[in-house]
Write an enzyme that holds these catalytic residues in place. Structure first.
Site, short mmCIF file in Angstrom:
data_model
loop_
_atom_site.label_atom_id
_atom_site.label_comp_id
_atom_site.label_asym_id
_atom_site.label_seq_id
_atom_site.Cartn_x
_atom_site.Cartn_y
_atom_site.Cartn_z
N LYS A 97 0.84 -1.19 0.00
CA LYS A 97 0.00 0.00 0.00
C LYS A 97 0.88 1.25 0.00
CE LYS A 97 -2.24 -1.48 3.65
NZ LYS A 97 -3.19 -1.57 4.79
N ARG A 104 8.63 2.15 6.65
CA ARG A 104 9.26 1.22 7.59
C ARG A 104 10.78 1.25 7.48
NH1 ARG A 104 5.53 -4.13 8.08
NH2 ARG A 104 6.69 -4.22 10.05
N ASP A 169 -4.68 -6.92 -12.10
CA ASP A 169 -3.51 -7.55 -11.49
C ASP A 169 -2.53 -8.02 -12.56
OD1 ASP A 169 -4.16 -7.46 -8.68
OD2 ASP A 169 -5.73 -8.90 -9.11
#
EC number: 2.8.3.21
Length: 405
Positions: A97, A104, A169
């Site tokens: 996302k 992080r 996708d």
């Protein structure tokens, strides 16, 4: 770089690709690399395996030829091991996302500190930047289709409908594959790595471009199709014969002229509405568009698929029967090209599904392995980048890695 144990084949032999992502889009990019000969490492969560594993059959196709690494890449020594792996990686693909990796602490710059030549492909629903409202939202196939203007163009005149199976996708995965290879070509020229921002909705925006251009440059939007027929052109799309369905494309001067003779509309050729030399008949702008459809529907309904295919072959009109899945295996073209194949799963079962595509003449792809189990190759991969047995066991004991049971 010492490579993991695998046969050498295909145009991408010697390339190391690592991907982190679940389900379809990101892993599909990895799958393409793996089938073309690259050494592809699939990173999975230590505690929870990729959710695709719950499917009984599809992952045997989508995860064949891969090496499975179960590692917590965001925490302590797991992060260190991941960055060590990046030192010998050519392409890293992550699907998440928005800028999840950057949040992080694994930014492009951090990755380039460990490998200045690394190609990084970020795949997300809405991109790595933009508005706070959208950038960090989760996205799947239907989300990307809906937000891109692609979904609203599909379906029937009465209701829009997403395109399945999981079109966004697969398009996005292929975009990641081609973009990463383009970037790698430049890296080998300059020695400088690249970062690619792939937003699924932008991929589908581009895939939906054909009809949109009329709106962007004239304010008119093509209506959705009616019963599977091309919304623009008469004689194009899905049609019902006496014993089933075909698709056809009535395109070309000679093709239209000859077809009109068969369906009783030869007198319309050479009129102001359908002048000599007409190559396509516009369903909306041509006043005879509805009549062409009416006559064509009646003619096709009175003939079998075999009769239509034979006649259209004589007229050089593009046409195909709408095959059911059970019909694929016995179709002579499928048989001749081995479009459906078989391979062995890791537990010795035979699995059947689509063969490798496209077909490389001099350096063909191959299926050398079924889907690996969760953590199956963790130890081999960590040893490959310099970790000892004790190092690996320490990672496992801390819950930062999983090895095969």
């Amino acid at each position: 770089m010492d490579h993991l144990t695998m046969p050498k084949f295909g145009p991408l032999a010697g390339l190391r690709v690592v991907f982190s992502g679940i389900e379809i889009a990101g892993p599909f990019a990895g799958q393409m690399f793996a089938e073309w000969g690259a050494e592809v490492i699939w990173i999975e969560n230590v505690a929870w395996a990729d959710t695709i594993r719950v499917q009984p059959n599809y992952p045997q196709l989508s995860r064949r030829n891969l090496h499975a690494l179960s590692l917590n890449i965001f925490k302590d020594e797991g992060r260190e091991a991941f960055l060590k792996l990046m030192e010998t990686t050519d392409i890293f693909i992550e699907a998440s996302k928005g800028p999840a990796f950057a949040r992080r602490g694994i930014t492009d710059e951090v990755l380039w500190q460990h490998n200045p030549k690394l190609v990084i492909a970020h795949l997300s629903g809405f991109g790595q930047y933009g508005t706070e409202e959208y950038t960090n939202l989760p996205a799947y196939n239907t989300i990307a289709q809906a937000f891109s203007g692609y979904l609203i163009q599909n379906g029937d005149v009465d209701q829009p409908m997403p395109a399945f199976p999981y079109t966004a996708d697969y398009f996005s995965g292929l975009t990641a594959t081609t973009a990463a290879l383009a970037a790698l070509h430049k890296v080998r020229e300059t020695g400088k790595g690249e970062s690619i921002d792939i937003a699924m909705y932008e991929v589908m925006l581009r895939m939906g471009q054909y009809f949109m251009m009329d709106y962007f440059n004239g304010g008119e939007m093509c209506p959705r199709m009616t019963k599977g027929k091309d919304p623009y052109y008469a004689g194009c799309g899905l049609y019902k014969c006496a014993d089933g369905y075909i698709v056809m494309e009535l395109v070309g001067i000679t093709q239209i002229a000859e077809c009109f003779k068969d369906i009783g509309l030869a007198h319309l050729l050479g009129t102001p509405e359908i002048p000599e030399g007409t190559q396509l008949i516009h369903r909306i702008e041509c006043p005879y568009g509805p009549l062409v459809e009416e006559k064509l529907d009646a003619w096709l309904a009175a003939h079998t698929i075999a009769e239509v295919k034979e006649r259209f072959a004589e007229l050089n009109i593009a046409c195909a029967k709408v095959l059911t899945v059970p019909e694929l295996e016995s179709n002579p073209q499928y048989v001749a090209r081995e479009s459906i194949t078989q391979w062995q799963t890791m537990d010795g079962r035979t699995c059947k599904g689509p063969n490798i595509m496209p077909k490389f003449k001099n350096n063909p792809g191959q299926i050398w392995r079924g889907m690996p189990s969760h953590g199956m190759d963790t130890a081999a991969i960590l040893k490959n980048i310099g970790y000892s047995e004790n190092d690996i066991q320490e990672l496992v004991s801390k819950g930062l890695a999983k090895v095969e049971d």
